[in-house]
Design a protein around this motif. Structure first.
Motif, PDB file in Angstrom:
ATOM      1  N   VAL A  60       0.903  -1.039  -0.159  1.00  0.00           N
ATOM      2  CA  VAL A  60       0.173  -0.006  -0.117  1.00  0.00           C
ATOM      3  C   VAL A  60       0.802   1.301  -0.056  1.00  0.00           C
ATOM      4  CG1 VAL A  60      -1.584   1.476   1.249  1.00  0.00           C
ATOM      5  CG2 VAL A  60      -1.884  -1.096   1.024  1.00  0.00           C
ATOM      6  N   ALA A  61       1.964   1.229   0.823  1.00  0.00           N
ATOM      7  CA  ALA A  61       2.775   2.613   0.981  1.00  0.00           C
ATOM      8  C   ALA A  61       3.630   2.400  -0.400  1.00  0.00           C
ATOM      9  CB  ALA A  61       3.623   2.459   2.122  1.00  0.00           C
ATOM     10  N   ARG A  62       3.915   1.233  -0.751  1.00  0.00           N
ATOM     11  CA  ARG A  62       5.093   1.273  -1.878  1.00  0.00           C
ATOM     12  C   ARG A  62       4.291   1.710  -3.243  1.00  0.00           C
ATOM     13  NH1 ARG A  62       7.669   2.016  -5.580  1.00  0.00           N
ATOM     14  NH2 ARG A  62       9.457   0.542  -6.269  1.00  0.00           N
ATOM     15  N   PHE A  63       2.972   1.419  -3.445  1.00  0.00           N
ATOM     16  CA  PHE A  63       2.444   1.307  -4.796  1.00  0.00           C
ATOM     17  C   PHE A  63       1.199   2.361  -4.628  1.00  0.00           C
ATOM     18  CE2 PHE A  63       3.979  -2.800  -4.973  1.00  0.00           C
ATOM     19  CZ  PHE A  63       5.196  -2.654  -5.857  1.00  0.00           C
ATOM     20  N   GLY A  64       0.674   2.766  -3.303  1.00  0.00           N
ATOM     21  CA  GLY A  64      -0.557   3.468  -3.229  1.00  0.00           C
ATOM     22  C   GLY A  64      -1.630   2.819  -3.097  1.00  0.00           C
ATOM     23  N   GLY A  65      -2.546   3.263  -2.285  1.00  0.00           N
ATOM     24  CA  GLY A  65      -3.644   2.435  -1.734  1.00  0.00           C
ATOM     25  C   GLY A  65      -4.696   2.009  -2.900  1.00  0.00           C
ATOM     26  N   ARG A  66      -4.959   3.119  -3.749  1.00  0.00           N
ATOM     27  CA  ARG A  66      -5.731   2.852  -4.976  1.00  0.00           C
ATOM     28  C   ARG A  66      -5.109   2.258  -6.033  1.00  0.00           C
ATOM     29  NH1 ARG A  66      -5.388   5.516 -10.070  1.00  0.00           N
ATOM     30  NH2 ARG A  66      -6.943   5.356 -11.208  1.00  0.00           N
ATOM     31  N   ASN A  67      -3.998   2.208  -6.332  1.00  0.00           N
ATOM     32  CA  ASN A  67      -3.120   1.423  -7.247  1.00  0.00           C
ATOM     33  C   ASN A  67      -3.218   0.100  -6.780  1.00  0.00           C
ATOM     34  OD1 ASN A  67      -2.912   3.915  -8.242  1.00  0.00           O
ATOM     35  ND2 ASN A  67      -0.701   3.965  -7.955  1.00  0.00           N
ATOM     36  N   TRP A  68      -2.760  -0.216  -5.478  1.00  0.00           N
ATOM     37  CA  TRP A  68      -2.718  -1.623  -5.198  1.00  0.00           C
ATOM     38  C   TRP A  68      -4.226  -2.397  -5.111  1.00  0.00           C
ATOM     39  CZ3 TRP A  68       0.561  -5.358  -5.496  1.00  0.00           C
ATOM     40  CH2 TRP A  68       0.399  -6.369  -4.899  1.00  0.00           C
ATOM     41  N   THR A  69      -5.024  -1.593  -4.619  1.00  0.00           N
ATOM     42  CA  THR A  69      -6.425  -2.293  -4.648  1.00  0.00           C
ATOM     43  C   THR A  69      -6.844  -2.663  -6.267  1.00  0.00           C
ATOM     44  OG1 THR A  69      -6.953  -0.733  -2.837  1.00  0.00           O
ATOM     45  CG2 THR A  69      -8.709  -1.668  -4.001  1.00  0.00           C
ATOM     46  N   ILE A  70      -6.437  -1.792  -6.918  1.00  0.00           N
ATOM     47  CA  ILE A  70      -6.804  -2.138  -8.482  1.00  0.00           C
ATOM     48  C   ILE A  70      -6.244  -3.478  -8.687  1.00  0.00           C
ATOM     49  CG2 ILE A  70      -6.507  -1.690 -10.957  1.00  0.00           C
ATOM     50  CD1 ILE A  70      -6.968   1.374 -10.041  1.00  0.00           C
ATOM     51  N   VAL A  71      -4.555  -3.435  -8.723  1.00  0.00           N
ATOM     52  CA  VAL A  71      -3.970  -4.624  -8.711  1.00  0.00           C
ATOM     53  C   VAL A  71      -4.564  -6.022  -8.147  1.00  0.00           C
ATOM     54  CG1 VAL A  71      -1.657  -5.790  -8.773  1.00  0.00           C
ATOM     55  CG2 VAL A  71      -2.012  -3.338  -9.625  1.00  0.00           C
ATOM     56  N   SER A  72      -4.738  -5.679  -6.674  1.00  0.00           N
ATOM     57  CA  SER A  72      -5.142  -6.887  -6.067  1.00  0.00           C
ATOM     58  C   SER A  72      -6.402  -7.404  -6.411  1.00  0.00           C
ATOM     59  CB  SER A  72      -4.962  -6.718  -4.344  1.00  0.00           C
ATOM     60  OG  SER A  72      -5.950  -5.421  -4.386  1.00  0.00           O
ATOM     61  N   ALA A  73      -7.288  -6.546  -6.904  1.00  0.00           N
ATOM     62  CA  ALA A  73      -8.558  -6.948  -7.184  1.00  0.00           C
ATOM     63  C   ALA A  73      -8.487  -7.764  -8.605  1.00  0.00           C
ATOM     64  CB  ALA A  73      -9.461  -5.826  -7.482  1.00  0.00           C
ATOM     65  N   LEU A  74      -7.540  -7.418  -9.491  1.00  0.00           N
ATOM     66  CA  LEU A  74      -7.399  -7.968 -10.828  1.00  0.00           C
ATOM     67  C   LEU A  74      -6.757  -9.369 -10.712  1.00  0.00           C
ATOM     68  CD1 LEU A  74      -6.533  -4.925 -13.200  1.00  0.00           C
ATOM     69  CD2 LEU A  74      -8.672  -6.345 -13.084  1.00  0.00           C
ATOM     70  N   LEU A  75      -5.963  -9.637  -9.556  1.00  0.00           N
ATOM     71  CA  LEU A  75      -5.383 -10.761  -9.193  1.00  0.00           C
ATOM     72  C   LEU A  75      -5.927 -11.791  -8.827  1.00  0.00           C
ATOM     73  CD1 LEU A  75      -1.949  -9.496  -7.286  1.00  0.00           C
ATOM     74  CD2 LEU A  75      -1.926 -10.691  -9.576  1.00  0.00           C
ATOM     75  N   LEU A  76      -7.558 -11.453  -8.360  1.00  0.00           N
ATOM     76  CA  LEU A  76      -8.364 -12.459  -8.244  1.00  0.00           C
ATOM     77  C   LEU A  76      -8.988 -13.215  -9.370  1.00  0.00           C
ATOM     78  CD1 LEU A  76     -10.563 -10.520  -5.732  1.00  0.00           C
ATOM     79  CD2 LEU A  76      -8.764 -11.935  -4.925  1.00  0.00           C
ATOM     80  N   LEU A  77      -8.665 -12.569 -10.474  1.00  0.00           N
ATOM     81  CA  LEU A  77      -8.790 -13.402 -11.845  1.00  0.00           C
ATOM     82  C   LEU A  77      -8.036 -14.659 -12.011  1.00  0.00           C
ATOM     83  CD1 LEU A  77      -9.229 -10.214 -14.152  1.00  0.00           C
ATOM     84  CD2 LEU A  77     -11.370 -11.953 -13.240  1.00  0.00           C
ATOM     85  N   LEU A  78      -6.773 -14.629 -11.265  1.00  0.00           N
ATOM     86  CA  LEU A  78      -5.936 -15.809 -11.600  1.00  0.00           C
ATOM     87  C   LEU A  78      -6.582 -17.030 -11.023  1.00  0.00           C
ATOM     88  CD1 LEU A  78      -2.268 -14.309 -10.391  1.00  0.00           C
ATOM     89  CD2 LEU A  78      -3.138 -14.881 -12.699  1.00  0.00           C
ATOM     90  N   PRO A  79      -7.332 -17.338  -9.909  1.00  0.00           N
ATOM     91  CA  PRO A  79      -7.690 -18.304  -9.760  1.00  0.00           C
ATOM     92  C   PRO A  79      -9.053 -18.457 -10.224  1.00  0.00           C
ATOM     93  CG  PRO A  79      -7.825 -16.945  -7.888  1.00  0.00           C
ATOM     94  CD  PRO A  79      -7.194 -16.127  -8.900  1.00  0.00           C
ATOM     95  N   ALA A  80      -9.882 -17.304 -10.511  1.00  0.00           N
ATOM     96  CA  ALA A  80     -11.244 -17.399 -10.776  1.00  0.00           C
ATOM     97  C   ALA A  80     -11.491 -17.933 -12.221  1.00  0.00           C
ATOM     98  CB  ALA A  80     -12.043 -16.032 -10.548  1.00  0.00           C
ATOM     99  N   VAL A  81     -10.806 -17.291 -13.064  1.00  0.00           N
ATOM    100  CA  VAL A  81     -10.960 -17.784 -14.384  1.00  0.00           C
ATOM    101  C   VAL A  81     -10.637 -19.183 -14.738  1.00  0.00           C
ATOM    102  CG1 VAL A  81     -10.016 -17.243 -16.868  1.00  0.00           C
ATOM    103  CG2 VAL A  81     -10.504 -15.184 -15.351  1.00  0.00           C
ATOM    104  N   PRO A  82      -9.461 -19.808 -14.397  1.00  0.00           N
ATOM    105  CA  PRO A  82      -9.208 -21.118 -14.611  1.00  0.00           C
ATOM    106  C   PRO A  82     -10.074 -22.053 -13.884  1.00  0.00           C
ATOM    107  CG  PRO A  82      -7.439 -20.198 -13.500  1.00  0.00           C
ATOM    108  CD  PRO A  82      -8.048 -19.139 -13.686  1.00  0.00           C
TER     109      PRO A  82
END
Length: 461
Positions: A104-126
């Motif tokens: 969060v501090a390294r990339f910004g709260g907004r930026n990391w929330t976007i990335v962490s949300a999209l990472l949820l596609l890694l399990p959900a799609v397959p």
């Protein structure tokens, strides 16, 4: 939340102008005028979007608590194998919590929330593509492990929201954020129930498919409405100092007992019901009707633990809470041996209720520990009041981050305990005995460290 320290700054850009760029350079939540005129609106907007994104993350983390109910004989997986499938998401989720906090501090709260949300596609799609009879067990293990990314979202979400609120409102805001996230566990189980009741057990892929648009929506909402707070920084020195403090490991162990129990039982409850009472729950849909109840009550009651801790003291509430959890596990063990479903359900729901209360009370203990030590340091002349307050806040944040990561490993331990119990005895009785012993250790430790009368007792914990 662990090592994030926002810095108060005054820049030429106003929060409103900075907000249009999703970057806030002037953020002063402790300033009453600023908070009233500008801060409240921005903080609340970030809170509600954060709750939604974290809720989706918790649901993805909990996908396998539902998925295993769909894995009938055609998948060729025994109960021990299913418990392993619910254990590995908890393990990865625990490992990811600390780096997600630092992100969060390294990339910004907004930026990391976007990335962490999209990472949820890694399990959900397959999972949406591959879940069908004939899929290999190793593939299922990889997919189950990947859902652990949802477990990290809690830590980064809490770290992000911690920046936005003044000290006197942090407890309520973080409680709402945590509770909204925890509700993702019963939510995904209700989705699984809906799929089982309509499409049937032959379509497990529909459960992750439901979450694909929600994941995308969470990422889009974060991009549209969240902000980055400039000046936030990680404090690795605080982590190192906290890691050397004995209270960090005492509280981490207590949090394994509370949050670890909540997430572990949430993952395992439906499966255990089917195994313990196969005659009552011959199909997955029969068990699914009850699976969501435990996580639901545990999530909703979490704020009560914090409220009781405020009134009665966190250590006192935590002590009696662990006594009640040991009694609940004892009731489950008795009901299991007597084949009494009513008592069994009562005992398990009690475990969820008290794990929820304990989540709130243990979190309240952490700032109280360092506040009491800071006061003692000022009284002894070892610190000035301002320095003591800064040290207390710094150490509190670091301990919460470490305890959150360690506590999540309890989800792994609970499922491994069930797995080994069924492997060795063909029942869960040995696991229940292990839980009783663990809760006894927790209430004994709480008394010895925080409640035992003596000159070293910390006042107000």
């Amino acid at each position: 939340m662990s090592t994030l320290a926002p810095t108060t700054s005054r820049a030429e850009a106003t929060p409103a102008a900075a907000g249009r760029r999703h970057r806030i350079d002037d953020w002063r939540p402790e300033d009453p005028d600023f908070w009233r005129t500008t801060g409240t609106r921005i903080a609340r907007r970030n809170l509600w979007v954060s709750i939604f994104a974290e809720h989706v993350g918790f649901s993805v983390w909990s996908l396998w608590s539902v998925t295993v109910l769909f894995l009938g004989p055609e998948y060729g997986i025994d109960p021990a194998g299913k418990f392993l499938l619910t254990a590995v998401p908890a393990a990865l989720g625990a490992v990811l919590r600390l780096p997600y906090t630092l992100a969060v501090a390294r990339f910004g709260g907004r930026n990391w929330t976007i990335v962490s949300a999209l990472l949820l596609l890694l399990p959900a799609v397959p999972m949406t593509v591959l879940l069908e009879p004939g899929v290999s067990y190793s593939t299922l293990m990889v997919l189950a492990c990947l859902t652990g990314v949802g477990g990290g979202n809690f830590a980064s979400s809490m770290a992000n929201i911690n920046q936005f609120f003044p000290q006197h409102l942090k407890g309520r805001a973080l409680g709402l954020n945590a509770g909204g996230g925890n509700l993702g566990v019963p939510a995904v189980q209700l989705v699984g129930l809906a799929v089982l009741a309509t499409a049937g057990a032959a379509y497990p892929r529909l459960v992750p498919a439901v979450y694909l648009p929600l994941i995308v929506l969470a990422a889009l909402a974060a991009a549209r409405w969240l902000d980055n707070v400039s000046g936030a920084r990680n404090e690795p020195g605080a982590l190192r100092e906290a890691a050397r403090d004995p209270h960090t490991w005492v509280m981490s162990l207590l949090y394994i007992g509370t949050f670890g129990s909540f997430i572990g039982f949430g993952f395992a409850f439906g499966q255990v019901l089917q195994l313990q009472f196969a005659d009552r729950f011959p199909t997955a849909v029969d068990a699914a009707w009850l699976t969501f109840l435990g996580p639901l009550v545990g999530s909703l009651i979490r704020p009560l633990g914090g409220h009781l801790a405020d009134r009665l003291g966190g250590a006192r509430v935590t002590f009696w809470n662990f006594v009640a959890m040991a009694a609940g596990a004892g009731l489950v063990l008795y009901a299991s041996r007597e084949r009494s479903f009513g008592l069994y359900l009562t005992g398990f729901l009690a475990l969820f209720v008290f794990s929820g209360i304990g989540n709130g009370s243990t979190y309240k203990m952490i700032p109280a520990i360092f506040r009491a030590r800071a006061v003692a340091a000022v009284d002894a002349g070892r610190r000035d009041p301002a320095g003591a307050q800064r040290w207390s806040a710094r150490m509190t944040a670091a301990l919460i981050g470490i305890a959150g990561a360690v506590g999540a490993s309890g989800g792994l331990l609970v499922n491994v305990a069930f797995r080994q119990s069924f492997l060795s005895q063909g029942s869960a009785d040995a696991a229940y005995l292990a839980f009783i012993a663990a809760y006894a250790v927790c209430f004994a430790l709480t008394w010895l460290v925080y409640l035992r009368p003596g000159p070293r007792r910390l006042a107000g914990v």
